[in-house]
Design a protein around this motif. Structure first.
Motif: not given
Length: 168
Positions: A39-41, A56-58, A126-131
């Motif tokens: 997952d991305t966070v 930041l997104v990881a 928290r979780g991140a959502h990437l498009l």
């Protein structure tokens, strides 16, 4: 080593539940229902005045803990790779209003993994959502959903996924 971790966060605009508290599960599992899931966070790293409110997104590759003999306790950690802004002056995309990111690369420009870093689990918000930033062509038929974070050069941070992400 763990394959998932529960993240709890406070969403002040949502009074549902326990006074605005929410939880979700972050996965780092090489075999999740027959395929991998990493997952991305959102990771809190700085001041809210910075780009993306100091986040930041990881991508989480491994969840683990180690025993700290100096403090006599287990320290929960995550092994991550970063998604970074493509320029030194980050700004939102003019058409979508979303932040644009790309996978961080190592010195040689190698991918897909790039440099890795160990972070404390408490820094994960928290979780991140990437498009993906889709191009104008067709997607290959053999492309699987599990390859989506490795198949494109850049991604949008989807803050429309829910009201809590929209507040970030």
């Amino acid at each position: 080593v763990f394959h998932s971790a529960k993240v709890e966060y406070y969403a002040p605009s949502d009074s549902c539940g326990m006074g605005g508290m929410h939880q979700e599960v972050i996965h780092a599992n090489p075999n999740y229902g027959g395929s991998c899931r990493f997952d991305t966070v959102f990771v809190s790293v700085g001041d809210e005045a910075e780009a993306m409110n100091g986040l930041l997104v990881a991508r989480v590759w491994l969840l683990f803990s180690y025993f700290d003999p100096y403090h006599s306790k287990d320290v929960p950690c995550a092994l991550v790779t970063w998604f970074i802004h493509p320029s030194d002056n980050p700004e939102r995309d003019k058409d979508t209003g979303m932040w644009k990111l790309q996978r961080e690369q190592d010195v040689d420009g190698e991918q897909p993994v790039g440099p890795v870093q160990v972070i404390h689990l408490d820094t994960i918000l928290r979780g991140a959502h990437l498009l993906p930033c889709y191009g104008s062509g067709f997607l290959p038929v053999e492309l699987k959903h599990t390859d989506s974070l490795d198949a494109w050069d850049c991604y949008f941070v989807n803050h429309f996924i829910d009201q809590h992400a929209h507040e970030l």
